[in-house]
Design a protein around this motif. Structure first.
Motif, PDB file in Angstrom:
ATOM      1  N   PHE A  17      -7.273  -4.860   1.524  1.00 19.20           N
ATOM      2  CA  PHE A  17      -5.889  -4.951   1.288  1.00 19.20           C
ATOM      3  C   PHE A  17      -5.384  -6.041   0.220  1.00 19.20           C
ATOM      4  O   PHE A  17      -5.393  -5.843  -1.342  1.00 19.20           O
ATOM      5  CB  PHE A  17      -4.456  -4.223   1.182  1.00 19.20           C
ATOM      6  CG  PHE A  17      -4.757  -2.258   1.538  1.00 19.20           C
ATOM      7  CD1 PHE A  17      -4.667  -1.833   0.949  1.00 19.20           C
ATOM      8  CD2 PHE A  17      -4.312  -2.332   2.402  1.00 19.20           C
ATOM      9  CE1 PHE A  17      -5.067  -0.638   1.491  1.00 19.20           C
ATOM     10  CE2 PHE A  17      -4.387  -0.887   3.343  1.00 19.20           C
ATOM     11  CZ  PHE A  17      -5.150   0.341   2.594  1.00 19.20           C
ATOM     12  N   TYR A  22      -4.149  -1.671  -3.181  1.00 21.33           N
ATOM     13  CA  TYR A  22      -4.639  -0.664  -2.509  1.00 21.33           C
ATOM     14  C   TYR A  22      -5.486   0.500  -3.391  1.00 21.33           C
ATOM     15  O   TYR A  22      -6.116   0.900  -2.850  1.00 21.33           O
ATOM     16  CB  TYR A  22      -2.603  -0.274  -3.209  1.00 21.33           C
ATOM     17  CG  TYR A  22      -2.765   1.265  -2.555  1.00 21.33           C
ATOM     18  CD1 TYR A  22      -2.112   1.489  -1.062  1.00 21.33           C
ATOM     19  CD2 TYR A  22      -2.344   2.134  -3.306  1.00 21.33           C
ATOM     20  CE1 TYR A  22      -2.020   2.385  -0.434  1.00 21.33           C
ATOM     21  CE2 TYR A  22      -2.330   3.984  -3.145  1.00 21.33           C
ATOM     22  CZ  TYR A  22      -2.174   3.909  -2.145  1.00 21.33           C
ATOM     23  OH  TYR A  22      -2.516   5.578  -1.280  1.00 21.33           O
ATOM     24  N   TYR A  52      -1.398   1.573   4.129  1.00 24.06           N
ATOM     25  CA  TYR A  52      -1.083   0.056   3.164  1.00 24.06           C
ATOM     26  C   TYR A  52       0.480   0.353   3.909  1.00 24.06           C
ATOM     27  O   TYR A  52       0.838  -1.177   4.177  1.00 24.06           O
ATOM     28  CB  TYR A  52      -1.186   1.019   2.350  1.00 24.06           C
ATOM     29  CG  TYR A  52      -0.357   0.028   1.412  1.00 24.06           C
ATOM     30  CD1 TYR A  52      -1.473  -1.540   0.795  1.00 24.06           C
ATOM     31  CD2 TYR A  52       1.082  -0.628   0.926  1.00 24.06           C
ATOM     32  CE1 TYR A  52      -1.214  -2.049   0.205  1.00 24.06           C
ATOM     33  CE2 TYR A  52       1.320  -1.610  -0.049  1.00 24.06           C
ATOM     34  CZ  TYR A  52       0.046  -2.649  -0.204  1.00 24.06           C
ATOM     35  OH  TYR A  52       0.298  -3.196  -1.136  1.00 24.06           O
ATOM     36  N   THR A 105       1.455  -6.900  -3.310  1.00 26.74           N
ATOM     37  CA  THR A 105       2.684  -5.830  -2.901  1.00 26.74           C
ATOM     38  C   THR A 105       3.838  -5.618  -4.566  1.00 26.74           C
ATOM     39  O   THR A 105       4.415  -5.127  -4.651  1.00 26.74           O
ATOM     40  CB  THR A 105       3.119  -6.015  -1.714  1.00 26.74           C
ATOM     41  OG1 THR A 105       2.426  -5.654  -1.117  1.00 26.74           O
ATOM     42  CG2 THR A 105       4.156  -4.962  -1.252  1.00 26.74           C
ATOM     43  N   ASP A 109       3.356  -2.446  -5.245  1.00 32.02           N
ATOM     44  CA  ASP A 109       3.759  -0.889  -4.507  1.00 32.02           C
ATOM     45  C   ASP A 109       4.774   0.279  -5.535  1.00 32.02           C
ATOM     46  O   ASP A 109       5.094   0.998  -4.922  1.00 32.02           O
ATOM     47  CB  ASP A 109       5.065  -1.678  -3.903  1.00 32.02           C
ATOM     48  CG  ASP A 109       6.068  -1.889  -4.384  1.00 32.02           C
ATOM     49  OD1 ASP A 109       6.197  -2.071  -5.615  1.00 32.02           O
ATOM     50  OD2 ASP A 109       6.994  -3.214  -3.964  1.00 32.02           O
TER      51      ASP A 109
END
Length: 211
Positions: A17, A22, A52, A105, A109
């Motif tokens: 990752f 992702y 994740y 992230t 996200d």
């Protein structure tokens, strides 16, 4: 002690990752790299979103534990912040994919909802609480006169950039400053960030200079 199947999966997934994000990682790839069947992976994580979320929560939990101990180690805001910064650097140095995963992230996200990965909500709560504790240490330092008046959110963002980005910068960072994860690279990063805090945050009298 040998890692469990779950730990193997998390280790492999964290590296993948961090490297490709992702969207760029498949569960079959993670299972194969961990030396496990896909059914074994699904036994631990029903979806890629759940995997994740668990990877990110583990990274943030490590950071939170180390930094929180540092922030609670004394009453002097200067010592609290300096010790917490060293703890963060040590944690990222011990887990090379972590910094890049954290930066990814921030941008990725939005592709995941709390319903898909409840662990993300737990991670965000943990991170928010840690940031609030750092902000309190900064506010205490300003109130006691050892730090200059400043915006805690901006100061925290500056710290994140100074600490996290170098460990996530890969080949660019190594071309610029040498081996990031070498003992000298880690020691140099500590010196630079602590010098930034000393010269940029502290009032002259609190860093041993004349007013």
């Amino acid at each position: 002690m040998l890692p469990t199947s779950r730990e193997k999966i998390l280790d492999v997934a964290e590296a993948r990752f961090a490297q490709r994000g992702y969207a760029g990682v498949g569960l079959r790839e993670v299972a194969d790299a961990a030396g496990l069947g896909k059914s074994s992976l699904f036994h631990h994580f029903a979806t890629k979103a759940a995997l994740y979320g668990a990877v990110l929560d583990r990274v943030i939990e490590r950071i939170d534990q180390r930094m929180r101990r540092a922030l609670e180690s004394g009453s002097d805001p200067r010592e609290q912040i300096s010790t917490a910064v060293v703890a963060l650097i040590d944690t990222l140095a011990e887990d090379p994919p972590a910094a890049r995963l954290l930066l990814r992230t921030v941008f990725e996200d939005d592709d995941l909802s709390p319903a898909e990965a409840p662990e993300l909500a737990a991670s965000n709560e943990r991170l928010d609480a840690l940031i609030a504790r750092i902000a309190q240490a900064i506010a205490d330092g300003v109130a006691s006169g050892v730090f200059r008046p400043m915006s805690a959110p901006d100061a925290i963002q500056t710290l994140i950039g100074a600490v996290v980005f170098p460990f996530a910068s890969g080949e660019f960072g190594e071309r610029l400053a040498g081996e990031t994860f070498s003992a000298e690279g880690i020691a140099r990063r500590k010196r630079e960030v602590l010098a930034l805090i000393r010269s940029g945050w502290m009032r002259p009298h609190s860093r041993g200079e004349e007013s």
